[in-house]
Motif scaffolding. Structure first.
Motif, PDB file in Angstrom:
ATOM      1  N   GLU A 162     -20.321  -1.438 -16.143  1.00 52.74           N
ATOM      2  CA  GLU A 162     -19.566  -0.492 -15.342  1.00 52.74           C
ATOM      3  C   GLU A 162     -18.592  -1.215 -14.426  1.00 52.74           C
ATOM      4  OE1 GLU A 162     -23.096   2.812 -14.643  1.00 52.74           O
ATOM      5  OE2 GLU A 162     -22.678   1.275 -13.156  1.00 52.74           O
ATOM      6  N   VAL A 163     -17.483  -0.562 -14.172  1.00 55.46           N
ATOM      7  CA  VAL A 163     -16.572  -1.004 -13.133  1.00 55.46           C
ATOM      8  C   VAL A 163     -16.148   0.239 -12.360  1.00 55.46           C
ATOM      9  CG1 VAL A 163     -14.588  -0.902 -14.694  1.00 55.46           C
ATOM     10  CG2 VAL A 163     -14.443  -2.245 -12.589  1.00 55.46           C
ATOM     11  N   CYS A 164     -16.174   0.149 -11.047  1.00 50.98           N
ATOM     12  CA  CYS A 164     -15.904   1.306 -10.188  1.00 50.98           C
ATOM     13  C   CYS A 164     -14.604   1.085  -9.423  1.00 50.98           C
ATOM     14  CB  CYS A 164     -17.067   1.509  -9.211  1.00 50.98           C
ATOM     15  SG  CYS A 164     -16.858   2.897  -8.078  1.00 50.98           S
ATOM     16  N   PHE A 165     -13.742   2.102  -9.445  1.00 50.87           N
ATOM     17  CA  PHE A 165     -12.481   2.078  -8.693  1.00 50.87           C
ATOM     18  C   PHE A 165     -12.567   3.110  -7.572  1.00 50.87           C
ATOM     19  CE2 PHE A 165     -11.647   0.971 -13.068  1.00 50.87           C
ATOM     20  CZ  PHE A 165     -10.846  -0.171 -12.983  1.00 50.87           C
ATOM     21  N   ARG A 166     -12.251   2.698  -6.362  1.00 53.04           N
ATOM     22  CA  ARG A 166     -12.189   3.666  -5.278  1.00 53.04           C
ATOM     23  C   ARG A 166     -10.930   4.523  -5.427  1.00 53.04           C
ATOM     24  NH1 ARG A 166     -14.065  -0.868  -1.866  1.00 53.04           N
ATOM     25  NH2 ARG A 166     -16.126  -0.380  -1.001  1.00 53.04           N
ATOM     26  N   LEU A 167     -11.015   5.778  -5.001  1.00 56.50           N
ATOM     27  CA  LEU A 167      -9.892   6.712  -5.062  1.00 56.50           C
ATOM     28  C   LEU A 167      -9.432   7.064  -3.654  1.00 56.50           C
ATOM     29  CD1 LEU A 167     -11.126   9.165  -7.865  1.00 56.50           C
ATOM     30  CD2 LEU A 167      -9.772   7.074  -8.095  1.00 56.50           C
ATOM     31  N   THR A 168      -8.165   7.384  -3.543  1.00 55.82           N
ATOM     32  CA  THR A 168      -7.604   7.778  -2.254  1.00 55.82           C
ATOM     33  C   THR A 168      -6.652   8.951  -2.454  1.00 55.82           C
ATOM     34  OG1 THR A 168      -6.414   6.968  -0.303  1.00 55.82           O
ATOM     35  CG2 THR A 168      -5.645   6.177  -2.418  1.00 55.82           C
ATOM     36  N   GLN A 169      -6.474   9.749  -1.444  1.00 55.19           N
ATOM     37  CA  GLN A 169      -5.616  10.930  -1.537  1.00 55.19           C
ATOM     38  C   GLN A 169      -4.173  10.554  -1.207  1.00 55.19           C
ATOM     39  OE1 GLN A 169      -7.148  14.017  -2.237  1.00 55.19           O
ATOM     40  NE2 GLN A 169      -5.127  14.958  -2.511  1.00 55.19           N
ATOM     41  N   LYS A 170      -3.256  10.898  -2.095  1.00 53.17           N
ATOM     42  CA  LYS A 170      -1.828  10.722  -1.854  1.00 53.17           C
ATOM     43  C   LYS A 170      -1.152  12.057  -2.147  1.00 53.17           C
ATOM     44  CE  LYS A 170      -1.168   5.773  -2.535  1.00 53.17           C
ATOM     45  NZ  LYS A 170      -0.371   4.712  -3.233  1.00 53.17           N
ATOM     46  N   GLY A 171      -0.720  12.708  -1.082  1.00 57.87           N
ATOM     47  CA  GLY A 171      -0.147  14.041  -1.267  1.00 57.87           C
ATOM     48  C   GLY A 171      -1.214  14.996  -1.748  1.00 57.87           C
ATOM     49  N   ASP A 172      -0.940  15.668  -2.864  1.00 60.90           N
ATOM     50  CA  ASP A 172      -1.918  16.609  -3.400  1.00 60.90           C
ATOM     51  C   ASP A 172      -2.707  16.042  -4.563  1.00 60.90           C
ATOM     52  OD1 ASP A 172       0.163  16.421  -5.133  1.00 60.90           O
ATOM     53  OD2 ASP A 172       0.331  18.595  -5.520  1.00 60.90           O
ATOM     54  N   ARG A 173      -2.609  14.723  -4.766  1.00 63.64           N
ATOM     55  CA  ARG A 173      -3.298  14.110  -5.906  1.00 63.64           C
ATOM     56  C   ARG A 173      -4.187  12.952  -5.453  1.00 63.64           C
ATOM     57  NH1 ARG A 173      -1.624  15.784 -10.820  1.00 63.64           N
ATOM     58  NH2 ARG A 173       0.357  16.890 -10.966  1.00 63.64           N
ATOM     59  N   LEU A 174      -5.232  12.709  -6.271  1.00 66.06           N
ATOM     60  CA  LEU A 174      -6.075  11.540  -6.079  1.00 66.06           C
ATOM     61  C   LEU A 174      -5.504  10.372  -6.869  1.00 66.06           C
ATOM     62  CD1 LEU A 174      -9.635  13.127  -6.206  1.00 66.06           C
ATOM     63  CD2 LEU A 174      -8.646  11.877  -4.283  1.00 66.06           C
ATOM     64  N   CYS A 175      -5.464   9.206  -6.245  1.00 63.52           N
ATOM     65  CA  CYS A 175      -4.910   8.011  -6.876  1.00 63.52           C
ATOM     66  C   CYS A 175      -5.870   6.841  -6.703  1.00 63.52           C
ATOM     67  CB  CYS A 175      -3.550   7.665  -6.257  1.00 63.52           C
ATOM     68  SG  CYS A 175      -2.301   8.950  -6.421  1.00 63.52           S
ATOM     69  N   LEU A 176      -5.569   5.738  -7.387  1.00 69.77           N
ATOM     70  CA  LEU A 176      -6.383   4.536  -7.277  1.00 69.77           C
ATOM     71  C   LEU A 176      -6.075   3.824  -5.963  1.00 69.77           C
ATOM     72  CD1 LEU A 176      -5.983   3.119 -10.910  1.00 69.77           C
ATOM     73  CD2 LEU A 176      -7.960   4.337  -9.971  1.00 69.77           C
ATOM     74  N   ALA A 177      -7.131   3.534  -5.194  1.00 72.44           N
ATOM     75  CA  ALA A 177      -6.954   2.774  -3.957  1.00 72.44           C
ATOM     76  C   ALA A 177      -6.663   1.318  -4.302  1.00 72.44           C
ATOM     77  CB  ALA A 177      -8.213   2.870  -3.107  1.00 72.44           C
ATOM     78  N   GLN A 178      -5.884   0.663  -3.484  1.00 70.24           N
ATOM     79  CA  GLN A 178      -5.502  -0.730  -3.762  1.00 70.24           C
ATOM     80  C   GLN A 178      -6.557  -1.692  -3.201  1.00 70.24           C
ATOM     81  OE1 GLN A 178      -2.796  -1.446  -5.837  1.00 70.24           O
ATOM     82  NE2 GLN A 178      -3.166   0.761  -6.036  1.00 70.24           N
ATOM     83  N   THR A 179      -7.752  -1.536  -3.708  1.00 68.56           N
ATOM     84  CA  THR A 179      -8.861  -2.429  -3.369  1.00 68.56           C
ATOM     85  C   THR A 179      -9.403  -3.031  -4.661  1.00 68.56           C
ATOM     86  OG1 THR A 179     -10.423  -0.583  -3.469  1.00 68.56           O
ATOM     87  CG2 THR A 179      -9.503  -1.137  -1.303  1.00 68.56           C
ATOM     88  N   GLU A 180     -10.109  -4.139  -4.543  1.00 66.98           N
ATOM     89  CA  GLU A 180     -10.632  -4.819  -5.726  1.00 66.98           C
ATOM     90  C   GLU A 180     -11.604  -3.905  -6.474  1.00 66.98           C
ATOM     91  OE1 GLU A 180     -10.033  -7.819  -7.078  1.00 66.98           O
ATOM     92  OE2 GLU A 180      -8.442  -8.168  -5.619  1.00 66.98           O
ATOM     93  N   PRO A 181     -11.535  -3.896  -7.808  1.00 65.02           N
ATOM     94  CA  PRO A 181     -12.540  -3.152  -8.572  1.00 65.02           C
ATOM     95  C   PRO A 181     -13.946  -3.668  -8.253  1.00 65.02           C
ATOM     96  CG  PRO A 181     -10.735  -3.879  -9.995  1.00 65.02           C
ATOM     97  CD  PRO A 181     -10.560  -4.586  -8.681  1.00 65.02           C
ATOM     98  N   ILE A 182     -14.918  -2.782  -8.317  1.00 62.28           N
ATOM     99  CA  ILE A 182     -16.316  -3.141  -8.048  1.00 62.28           C
ATOM    100  C   ILE A 182     -17.039  -3.233  -9.381  1.00 62.28           C
ATOM    101  CG2 ILE A 182     -18.395  -2.507  -6.782  1.00 62.28           C
ATOM    102  CD1 ILE A 182     -16.590  -0.643  -5.075  1.00 62.28           C
TER     103      ILE A 182
END
Length: 875
Positions: A162-182
């Motif tokens: 598994e690899v986990c990507f954090r998500l962040t809200q940009k406007g009305d959409r969820l996007c990939l946060a610019q943090t290292e994959p877990i």
């Protein structure tokens, strides 16, 4: 057998004290109709470079996706995409194909176009978990993931991971946060080591440790085992596909419910293990250690090993609970995933300590204030020795030196590049009548006493150093890094035989590798058989005909061969880990492993042979911790106390024996011993050189260890020492309340003390004077401890250095009043001991230092110390 296209995530509760059973959550093939994502306008894409999944000719793809899950805080699954859901086509765009294998399916990314998914990402999602199956290639390129125009890269690890990507809200959409994959690096196996379900492993999803909040996957292990089972838990992190070359080491954090030792090791793709050290962790708090790659040790390596970082397959964190007396051993521990660092270890993080002879040797050399100098040619590395008549030739790192047997330190002549020698770094010398053949790192030189004739690749020689030489009446054979060669003495013609394989010092102690890579030493030992054939080796042993035709290879490619000596119908093979007598067909008729070497036992299993020289009834050997010999008359491998201690921290590199003497070339000069002194005991130990520590048979522990004392540790203190020689033994202790609580500084050795009638040493303690027992173990043989008897005196140790002299007549047998016999021959151990019940010292804490141990002959005075001597009283 479970299909490789399925991944299982094991989770269990960590709340409360009750063991929770593992819960299997399949985040792949089928999906969950309750969490199945709906079609929508959120764009998710995967792209990358295709690689072979099975061998070079196998199918090529970017990765195989087993599942995509959107998770809310707390790692709760709120949206799933799987390859076999009936509504998959509603969200699946172009660039995919579904691979079915044994009833299971995966979404495969061919890589010709980006693989796209159109869906509605759940609004409560805080992360996206992608479970992939990576290719077998350890250099798998990264996969690019794009969600609503934001991109991240990850490496699909080998096997389902598994690899986990954090998500962040940009406007009305969820996007990939610019943090290292877990990455979930943990290889989880719920099977118990005892086969009865006493161990449970899983990912900790408690609020403080779940991946989204902690930034990593934390492994949680609970155990309930019978003490007889000696449970040892491994937390295994799979890192095969990660590129670790930019990094210099890793850190590991551990939390345990009891005093626990955690140690680290790595396993490379060539299946060799490298130990990196560990630390004792106290209960109920996180502790962290840093493990630099350069600190790892491989005990099969004879010589310097350099870890190939790109080849690391696994990192093992071994957990050994310190069980107490009574019933079951119960407890739990947590391990955070390895974090990699560049440069020096992070500030404030303790570096892991190795518990091996290699680590102790390096540390002691480093802290030794007095590195013992060689009596001859101090400052030169003597790399080869040969004699012809009464002339001895020395090959050094600065040319060839000619000396007389009778005056080893007086050079009769010296030749370097300035006089015509091909290169100053000389690896081998072979005198042959009026000629001297000289192997250098750049080729071969022939010296007739007046001028040099040099052989290089221009003459047909193989490229690389000449590591070994052997001669017949008509030819000279060369052992080289890329094969072997032969020079005809009559016309000087060169015949080169390029060979594959050899010993690779850059990777392991005996790994066979292709010589075209320039990493192998094909032959650095050579000898001519009675039939004119050639025996040679570096990794294993090779037999070559007189015409250069390969005949046979023996002992595989992982036996580090140091020397080979054909004799009649047998061949003696000296390897890093022992000496074997082998018939010419390869059958082993006798074996003398290092673990059975007669000498200081704590280190015998970790010691290695690094050089050898044969005589009629003896094979002299140089160890990484001293010198010794194999007696062919009584078939015993020995360690010489007097030679080894005299050598100190000098590292032996080559040997030569004449009628009276053993010549030892070291990394810092030449030492010549009288062979008759080999069996004599050492006379004095100052503990400021590795040989002193080895001779005393000490098991150094830099970590505090649980014992009947509560806690004690024994180490070399470089700052404290008797007289003008800093560097002494130190025992730090913390006694308990129990009358049986004790601490002991024990030195285990085997010495023939015939002709000696006492001993002397210096000691001091902290705080206020303390009383200790001094016990001497008397055995019937210095090499095998049988019919042991303990003789004792008690001592009052002051807070300043004091020298003690103990006549054997003052020692009395424990349990009786008989003094030690006047003709005592053999000593097996010497112990400084403090016992709560005997000395009324509950919960005593402190240190005691011990230095300058000497054995005394009748009427002999010890080397002067700091204070006048007061004789100890017998108890």
């Amino acid at each position: 057998m479970m299909s490789r296209w399925v991944v299982i995530l094991l989770v269990f509760s960590v709340c409360g004290s009750t063991m929770a059973g593992p819960k299997e959550t399949i985040l792949s093939a089928v999906g969950d109709s309750k969490t199945w994502v709906k079609p929508g306008s959120d764009a998710l894409q995967f792209s990358g470079q295709p690689v072979s999944f099975v061998g070079d000719s196998g199918p090529r793809a970017v990765a195989a996706v087993l599942s995509i899950s959107f998770v809310a805080k707390g790692y709760r699954n709120v949206g799933t995409i799987g390859p076999s859901h009936p509504k998959l086509k509603e969200v699946l765009g172009s660039g995919w194909f579904v691979r079915s294998r044994k009833g299971f399916e995966a979404l495969v990314i061919p890589g010709s176009t980006p693989a796209e998914i159109r869906c509605t990402v759940p609004t409560e999602a805080a992360g996206m978990v992608v479970t992939t199956f990576g290719a077998k290639d350890s250099q798998t390129p990264p996969v690019k993931v794009t969600l609503n125009g934001t991109a991240q890269e990850f490496v699909p690890l080998r096997g389902p991971r598994e690899v986990c990507f954090r998500l962040t809200q940009k406007g009305d959409r969820l996007c990939l946060a610019q943090t290292e994959p877990i990455y979930n690096l943990w290889a989880i196996d719920i099977r118990s080591r005892n086969g009865e379900g006493g161990v449970t492993k899983g990912i900790d999803l408690s609020p403080e440790n779940e991946p989204l909040s902690s930034g990593q996957y934390v492994l949680h292990v609970k155990y309930a085992l019978d003490l007889k089972e000696l449970f040892k838990g491994d937390a295994i992190a799979e890192v095969s596909a990660l590129d670790l070359t930019p990094y210099d080491g890793y850190t590991v954090a551990v939390k345990t419910s009891t005093f626990t030792r955690a140690s680290c090791q790595i396993k490379t793709t060539d299946n060799f293990s490298w130990r990196g050290g560990g630390q004792i962790f106290g209960p109920n708090q996180w502790g962290e250690i840093a493990v630099p790659f350069v600190n790892h040790a491989n005990l099969t390596t004879a010589g310097d090993g350099v870890l190939k970082l790109a080849e690391i397959k696994r990192i093992h964190v071994s957990i050994v609970p310190q069980f107490r007396r009574g019933g079951l051993g119960e407890g739990e521990f947590w391990v955070r995933a390895p974090q990699f660092f560049r440069g020096n270890p992070p500030s404030g993080v303790q570096v892991a300590r190795l518990r091996s002879v290699n680590d102790d040797h390096c540390d002691l050399v480093t802290i030794s204030p007095e590195r013992r100098n060689a009596p001859y040619f101090n400052g030169l590395s003597v790399q080869s020795i040969a004699h012809h008549g009464d002339i001895v030739w020395l090959g050094t790192n600065n040319g060839v030196i000619k000396v007389s047997q009778r005056q080893p330190g007086l050079p009769m002549a010296k030749w370097t590049q300035a006089e015509g020698l091909l290169d100053d770094d000389v690896q081998a010398v072979h005198p042959d009548g009026d000629n001297l053949w000289i192997g250098t790192v750049c080729g071969l030189s022939q010296f007739d006493g007046k001028a040099f004739h040099n052989y290089t690749t221009e003459n047909g020689l193989l490229p690389g150093p000449v590591m070994a030489l052997a001669g017949t009446p008509t030819s000279v054979w060369l052992g080289m890094t890329r094969g072997i060669a032969r020079i005809d003495k009559t016309d000087g013609k060169v015949a080169a035989y390029k060979r594959r394989g050899g010993w690779a010092p850059e990777s392991t102690g005996g790994q066979g590798v292709p010589v075209e890579e320039g990493r192998a030493v094909y032959a650095d030992s050579m000898a001519i058989g009675q039939d004119g054939s050639l025996w040679h080796g570096a990794a294993g042993v090779d037999h070559t005909s007189a015409a250069g035709r390969p005949l046979e290879h023996f002992l595989g490619s992982t036996t580090r061969t140091i020397a080979v000596y054909p004799s009649e119908d047998v061949v003696w093979v000296v390897s890093a880990h022992g000496i074997q007598c082998m018939r010419q067909d390869g059958d082993i008729v006798a074996n003398y492993p290092m673990r059975q070497r007669m000498g200081p036992q704590p280190y015998a299993a970790d010691s290695r042979i690094v050089a050898a020289y044969p005589e009629k009834d003896t094979i002299w050997v140089a160890y990484n911790d001293g010198l010794g010999w194999l007696s062919l008359s009584n078939r015993t491998l020995y360690w010489s106390p007097s030679f080894s201690v005299s050598l100190g921290s000098l590292v032996p590199q080559c040997l030569m024996a004449d009628e009276d003497s053993l010549w030892v070339g070291t990394d810092n000069g030449l030492v010549v011993f009288n062979k008759m002194d080999a069996v004599k005991p050492w006379r004095q130990l100052d503990y400021n050189c590795p040989a002193d520590v080895y001779a005393a048979g000490l098991d150094l522990e830099d970590e505090a260890l649980d014992s009947t004392a509560g806690i004690q540790r024994i180490f070399v203190d470089p700052e404290e020492g008797a007289g003008n020689a800093p560097g002494s033994l130190c025992m730090e202790f913390a006694l308990g309340k129990d009358p049986m609580s004790a601490c002991a500084l024990e030195q285990r050795f085997g010495l023939d003390l015939t002709g000696y009638d006492g001993l002397s040493f210096s000691a001091k303690t902290t705080g206020s004077p303390r009383r200790f027992y001094l016990d001497l173990l008397r055995v019937d043989n210095p090499l095998r401890s049988r019919a042991t008897e303990t003789y004792r005196v008690w001592l009052d140790v002051p807070t300043t250095w004091k020298q003690f002299v103990i006549p054997f007549s003052a020692l009395q047998r424990t349990g009786g009043k008989l003094a030690i016999p006047a003709d005592t021959s053999f000593a097996g151990a010497l112990t400084l001991r403090r016992v709560v019940g005997d000395f009324k010292c509950p919960e005593d804490k402190g240190k005691v230092w011990f230095d300058s141990l000497q054995w005394l002959k009748p009427g002999e005075k010890p080397t002067p110390s700091l204070q006048p001597v007061k004789e100890a009283r017998a108890n």
